[in-house]
Design a protein around this motif. Structure first.
Motif, PDB file in Angstrom:
ATOM      1  N   ALA A  73      38.930  11.723  22.033  1.00 23.16           N
ATOM      2  CA  ALA A  73      37.543  11.956  21.635  1.00 23.16           C
ATOM      3  C   ALA A  73      36.766  12.655  22.753  1.00 23.16           C
ATOM      4  N   LYS A  74      37.057  12.268  24.012  1.00 20.98           N
ATOM      5  CA  LYS A  74      36.385  12.901  25.144  1.00 20.98           C
ATOM      6  C   LYS A  74      36.769  14.370  25.251  1.00 20.98           C
ATOM      7  N   ASP A  75      38.073  14.644  25.083  1.00 25.29           N
ATOM      8  CA  ASP A  75      38.523  16.036  25.140  1.00 25.29           C
ATOM      9  C   ASP A  75      37.892  16.865  24.024  1.00 25.29           C
ATOM     10  N   GLU A  76      37.817  16.260  22.854  1.00 23.55           N
ATOM     11  CA  GLU A  76      37.208  16.969  21.734  1.00 23.55           C
ATOM     12  C   GLU A  76      35.739  17.254  22.008  1.00 23.55           C
ATOM     13  N   GLN A  77      35.068  16.245  22.577  1.00 24.10           N
ATOM     14  CA  GLN A  77      33.655  16.427  22.884  1.00 24.10           C
ATOM     15  C   GLN A  77      33.467  17.513  23.949  1.00 24.10           C
ATOM     16  N   THR A  78      34.359  17.489  24.967  1.00 29.68           N
ATOM     17  CA  THR A  78      34.277  18.509  26.019  1.00 29.68           C
ATOM     18  C   THR A  78      34.517  19.895  25.442  1.00 29.68           C
ATOM     19  N   ASN A  79      35.524  20.002  24.578  1.00 27.56           N
ATOM     20  CA  ASN A  79      35.813  21.297  23.957  1.00 27.56           C
ATOM     21  C   ASN A  79      34.638  21.780  23.105  1.00 27.56           C
ATOM     22  N   ASN A  80      34.039  20.849  22.388  1.00 22.99           N
ATOM     23  CA  ASN A  80      32.893  21.220  21.564  1.00 22.99           C
ATOM     24  C   ASN A  80      31.727  21.696  22.428  1.00 22.99           C
ATOM     25  N   ILE A  81      31.488  20.982  23.543  1.00 19.34           N
ATOM     26  CA  ILE A  81      30.399  21.378  24.442  1.00 19.34           C
ATOM     27  C   ILE A  81      30.664  22.755  25.044  1.00 19.34           C
ATOM     28  N   GLU A  82      31.919  22.964  25.492  1.00 15.95           N
ATOM     29  CA  GLU A  82      32.271  24.265  26.060  1.00 15.95           C
ATOM     30  C   GLU A  82      32.137  25.377  25.022  1.00 15.95           C
ATOM     31  N   ALA A  83      32.544  25.085  23.787  1.00 16.40           N
ATOM     32  CA  ALA A  83      32.428  26.094  22.734  1.00 16.40           C
ATOM     33  C   ALA A  83      30.961  26.416  22.451  1.00 16.40           C
ATOM     34  N   GLU A  84      30.121  25.385  22.432  1.00 12.26           N
ATOM     35  CA  GLU A  84      28.696  25.612  22.201  1.00 12.26           C
ATOM     36  C   GLU A  84      28.077  26.421  23.341  1.00 12.26           C
ATOM     37  N   GLN A  85      28.451  26.083  24.586  1.00 17.77           N
ATOM     38  CA  GLN A  85      27.934  26.835  25.730  1.00 17.77           C
ATOM     39  C   GLN A  85      28.388  28.291  25.681  1.00 17.77           C
ATOM     40  N   TYR A  86      29.644  28.492  25.309  1.00 11.49           N
ATOM     41  CA  TYR A  86      30.172  29.857  25.207  1.00 11.49           C
ATOM     42  C   TYR A  86      29.436  30.646  24.131  1.00 11.49           C
ATOM     43  N   MET A  87      29.169  30.008  23.002  1.00  6.72           N
ATOM     44  CA  MET A  87      28.448  30.689  21.924  1.00  6.72           C
ATOM     45  C   MET A  87      27.022  31.019  22.354  1.00  6.72           C
ATOM     46  N   ARG A  88      26.371  30.093  23.056  1.00  4.55           N
ATOM     47  CA  ARG A  88      25.014  30.370  23.528  1.00  4.55           C
ATOM     48  C   ARG A  88      25.010  31.533  24.520  1.00  4.55           C
ATOM     49  N   ARG A  89      26.027  31.567  25.418  1.00  7.40           N
ATOM     50  CA  ARG A  89      26.111  32.655  26.384  1.00  7.40           C
ATOM     51  C   ARG A  89      26.343  33.994  25.685  1.00  7.40           C
ATOM     52  N   LEU A  90      27.202  33.992  24.659  1.00 10.74           N
ATOM     53  CA  LEU A  90      27.434  35.224  23.906  1.00 10.74           C
ATOM     54  C   LEU A  90      26.165  35.698  23.202  1.00 10.74           C
ATOM     55  N   LYS A  91      25.437  34.759  22.621  1.00  8.12           N
ATOM     56  CA  LYS A  91      24.191  35.138  21.948  1.00  8.12           C
ATOM     57  C   LYS A  91      23.196  35.723  22.930  1.00  8.12           C
ATOM     58  N   LEU A  92      23.113  35.127  24.137  1.00  7.35           N
ATOM     59  CA  LEU A  92      22.189  35.637  25.155  1.00  7.35           C
ATOM     60  C   LEU A  92      22.591  37.039  25.603  1.00  7.35           C
ATOM     61  N   GLU A  93      23.898  37.246  25.844  1.00  5.84           N
ATOM     62  CA  GLU A  93      24.367  38.572  26.250  1.00  5.84           C
ATOM     63  C   GLU A  93      24.126  39.599  25.147  1.00  5.84           C
TER      64      GLU A  93
END
Length: 215
Positions: A73-93
């Motif tokens: 569950a922790k790994d899944e949560q970490t992956n989800n957080i990283e994916a969300e951060q990556y998507m936010r960074r892509l949107k900003l760029e």
């Protein structure tokens, strides 16, 4: 008699609710055990009754299963957080690139002389300087290409002159070789004595030159 569907809602009667809980709990634990045996999988079931009593089943050690679940569950949560951060960074760029493209389009239109009515004197002065620099660069490149073309043509001219000189030399050598053969025929007269007792002088003409062609 066909048994009707039971509507999924809270059983109001406490006794019926307790009886249903006991039956379904036992069936659920039995199904979990069958699933672990038939399919060779790890199964863990945890049930807390309405009164807080614990019922559980685990095909292996329950504590290890819980730790494994927490890690997953922790790994899944970490992956989800990283994916969300990556998507936010892509949107900003993407947003920043869109703004840059828009500014470049505006600048391009102004350089072409469009939409300059709202420009200030300083902006027009900057546009004028940029155009002057562009013209200097274009003219310099044009002169460079013109010089390169002249050099190429001069090189071709030198090669043609050298070939012409070589051809003239070959023609002169050929003319010198054929000149002795083209001279007039020389007549050589010599005397010979016959083998008999009478001495007779014979004149013979020897021609040196190309043979005459008679039709």
């Amino acid at each position: 008699m066909v048994r009707g569907k039971i509507k999924m809602k809270l059983i109001e009667n406490a006794t019926n609710r307790q009886v249903t809980f006991s039956k379904r709990r036992s069936g659920l634990l039995k199904k979990a055990h069958e699933l672990s045996v038939l399919c060779d999988v790890e199964v863990a079931v945890i049930i807390f009754s309405q009164k807080g009593r614990l019922y559980e089943f685990s095909s292996t050690d329950m504590q290890k299963m819980i730790e494994r679940y927490r890690k997953h569950a922790k790994d899944e949560q970490t992956n989800n957080i990283e994916a969300e951060q990556y998507m936010r960074r892509l949107k900003l760029e993407t947003s920043e690139l869109a703004k840059k493209i828009e500014l470049l389009e505006i600048s391009k239109r102004k350089l072409l002389g469009h939409d300059i009515s709202s420009c200030s004197y300083e902006e027009l002065q900057e546009i004028d300087c940029r155009l002057e620099r562009s013209l200097r660069s274009i003219r310099a490149r044009k002169d460079q290409l013109f010089k390169e073309q002249i050099e190429q043509l001069e090189g071709k001219e030198r090669l043609l002159l050298e070939e012409n000189i070589q051809l003239r030399g070959k023609n002169a050598i050929g003319a010198n070789l054929w000149q002795p053969l083209a001279q007039e025929k020389e007549v050589v007269t010599y005397c010979s004595q016959s083998t008999d007792s009478t001495n007779t002088e014979v004149e013979t003409e020897l021609y040196i030159g190309l043979p005459e062609i008679r039709c």
